[in-house]
Design an enzyme around this catalytic site. Structure first.
Site, PDB file in Angstrom:
ATOM      1  N   SER A  10      42.637  39.978  28.127  1.00 43.71           N
ATOM      2  CA  SER A  10      42.901  39.563  29.507  1.00 43.71           C
ATOM      3  C   SER A  10      44.264  40.098  29.914  1.00 43.71           C
ATOM      4  CB  SER A  10      42.897  38.041  29.623  1.00 43.71           C
ATOM      5  OG  SER A  10      43.551  37.672  30.847  1.00 43.71           O
ATOM      6  N   HIS A  35      39.299  42.522  30.495  1.00 45.65           N
ATOM      7  CA  HIS A  35      39.008  41.255  31.170  1.00 45.65           C
ATOM      8  C   HIS A  35      40.003  41.046  32.312  1.00 45.65           C
ATOM      9  CE1 HIS A  35      37.197  37.220  31.279  1.00 45.65           C
ATOM     10  NE2 HIS A  35      38.412  36.758  31.524  1.00 45.65           N
ATOM     11  N   ASP A  37      41.133  38.687  35.362  1.00 42.89           N
ATOM     12  CA  ASP A  37      41.063  37.310  35.851  1.00 42.89           C
ATOM     13  C   ASP A  37      41.507  37.231  37.301  1.00 42.89           C
ATOM     14  OD1 ASP A  37      40.258  35.666  33.538  1.00 42.89           O
ATOM     15  OD2 ASP A  37      42.071  36.489  32.625  1.00 42.89           O
ATOM     16  N   MET A  39      42.079  35.022  40.563  1.00 40.54           N
ATOM     17  CA  MET A  39      42.346  33.615  40.913  1.00 40.54           C
ATOM     18  C   MET A  39      42.805  33.509  42.356  1.00 40.54           C
ATOM     19  SD  MET A  39      44.492  32.565  37.531  1.00 40.54           S
ATOM     20  CE  MET A  39      43.809  32.795  35.891  1.00 40.54           C
ATOM     21  N   HIS A  68      36.302  38.388  35.966  1.00 39.81           N
ATOM     22  CA  HIS A  68      36.085  36.942  35.911  1.00 39.81           C
ATOM     23  C   HIS A  68      36.608  36.331  37.211  1.00 39.81           C
ATOM     24  CE1 HIS A  68      37.214  32.942  33.634  1.00 39.81           C
ATOM     25  NE2 HIS A  68      36.267  32.764  34.538  1.00 39.81           N
ATOM     26  N   MET A  70      37.489  33.521  39.524  1.00 35.59           N
ATOM     27  CA  MET A  70      37.798  32.093  39.653  1.00 35.59           C
ATOM     28  C   MET A  70      38.181  31.872  41.110  1.00 35.59           C
ATOM     29  SD  MET A  70      39.829  31.892  36.045  1.00 35.59           S
ATOM     30  CE  MET A  70      40.032  33.668  36.059  1.00 35.59           C
ATOM     31  N   MET A 139      34.392  28.629  28.993  1.00 38.63           N
ATOM     32  CA  MET A 139      35.842  28.405  29.095  1.00 38.63           C
ATOM     33  C   MET A 139      36.260  27.371  28.053  1.00 38.63           C
ATOM     34  SD  MET A 139      36.981  30.420  31.443  1.00 38.63           S
ATOM     35  CE  MET A 139      38.666  29.846  31.197  1.00 38.63           C
ATOM     36  N   GLY A 146      47.051  31.591  31.538  1.00 43.53           N
ATOM     37  CA  GLY A 146      46.996  32.018  30.151  1.00 43.53           C
ATOM     38  C   GLY A 146      47.856  31.100  29.297  1.00 43.53           C
ATOM     39  N   ASP A 177      36.593  32.187  26.323  1.00 45.13           N
ATOM     40  CA  ASP A 177      37.818  32.535  27.061  1.00 45.13           C
ATOM     41  C   ASP A 177      38.762  31.342  27.102  1.00 45.13           C
ATOM     42  OD1 ASP A 177      39.716  33.494  28.847  1.00 45.13           O
ATOM     43  OD2 ASP A 177      38.321  33.710  30.525  1.00 45.13           O
TER      44      ASP A 177
END
Ligand code: DX5
Ligand code: ZN
Length: 221
Positions: A10, A35, A37, A39, A68, A70, A139, A146, A177
């Site tokens: 990530s 990966h 992330d 957000m 991913h 979110m 998750m 992180g 994850d």
């Protein structure tokens, strides 16, 4: 236990001032997926980056881009992430009431489909999606940051999903994850995971350590 283990660093734990170089470095160091992330400060209490950053990173790696999301809502942004170079787009069913519409839109955009569940979400939420997905992401921390501690109680979800995936006969990645390190990676692998996301554990020690970190996570030692 002869399953092929993939490592998905990530980049949340990377040097954000040098993201392209960092993605190049983990690709050379043996990463299988990158990966990413995403957000939004709404679905999770943090903001990271969006499609334009992912598009800028695309030339730095030929590895699969594992995005991913979110974010809530999801659907209005799917095409932008696909056009930015996502290979897999994973969404949270907790983000909205029409998950199959989201799954169909991801597929229509030409990407593989992933479903992710928060620690507080029962594994049964994944069951209606089993015929439509390429990846399940469990998750093992609450999403948003992180460097959090692995929640051991999530391992039983991984065991259940391993049984469902094997019974389905379909080629579905089982990804875990959050809080993956040299202690928790073997537990996730033993429970049945075959893709390990690792931010802090990959990027600790500087660039000269990335290859060793990735190899150690993969071997589960
Ligand atoms: C958390 C993210 C994770 C995170 C993992 O919301 O989905 O991918 O970056 O970080 P570590 O490996 O440091 O727990
Ligand atoms: Zn993630």
């Amino acid at each position: 236990m002869s399953r092929n283990i993939k490592i998905a660093p990530s980049i949340l734990a990377a040097d954000f001032a040098k993201l392209g170089e960092e993605v190049g470095a983990i690709s050379t160091a043996g990463a299988d997926y990158i990966h990413l992330d995403v957000m939004d400060g709404h679905f999770v209490p943090n903001i990271s980056f969006g499609p334009s950053v992912i598009k800028s990173l695309r030339p730095w790696s030929d590895k699969l881009f594992d995005v991913h999301l979110m974010i809530a809502p999801v659907d209005p942004f799917i095409d932008a992430f696909a056009e930015a170079g996502a290979d897999i787009i994973t969404f949270h069913p907790e983000a909205g009431p029409h998950g199959h519409r989201t799954a169909q839109a991801i597929r229509a955009a030409g990407c593989k489909v992933g479903v992710s569940i928060n620690p507080g979400t029962p594994v049964s939420v994944v069951e209606p999606f089993m015929g439509d997905i390429d990846l399940v992401l469990v998750m093992t921390v609450n999403p948003g940051f992180g460097g959090q501690r692995f929640i051991e109680g999530q391992l039983s979800k991984i065991e259940t999903l391993r049984q469902w995936i094997d019974a389905s006969g379909r080629d579905i990645d089982l990804e875990v994850d959050g809080g993956i390190n040299f202690d928790t990676a073997p537990k996730a692998i033993a429970a049945g995971a075959d893709v390990l996301v690792a931010g802090t554990a990959t990027f600790t020690g500087g660039r000269s350590a990335y290859a060793d970190n990735i190899a150690r996570l993969r071997s589960g030692t």
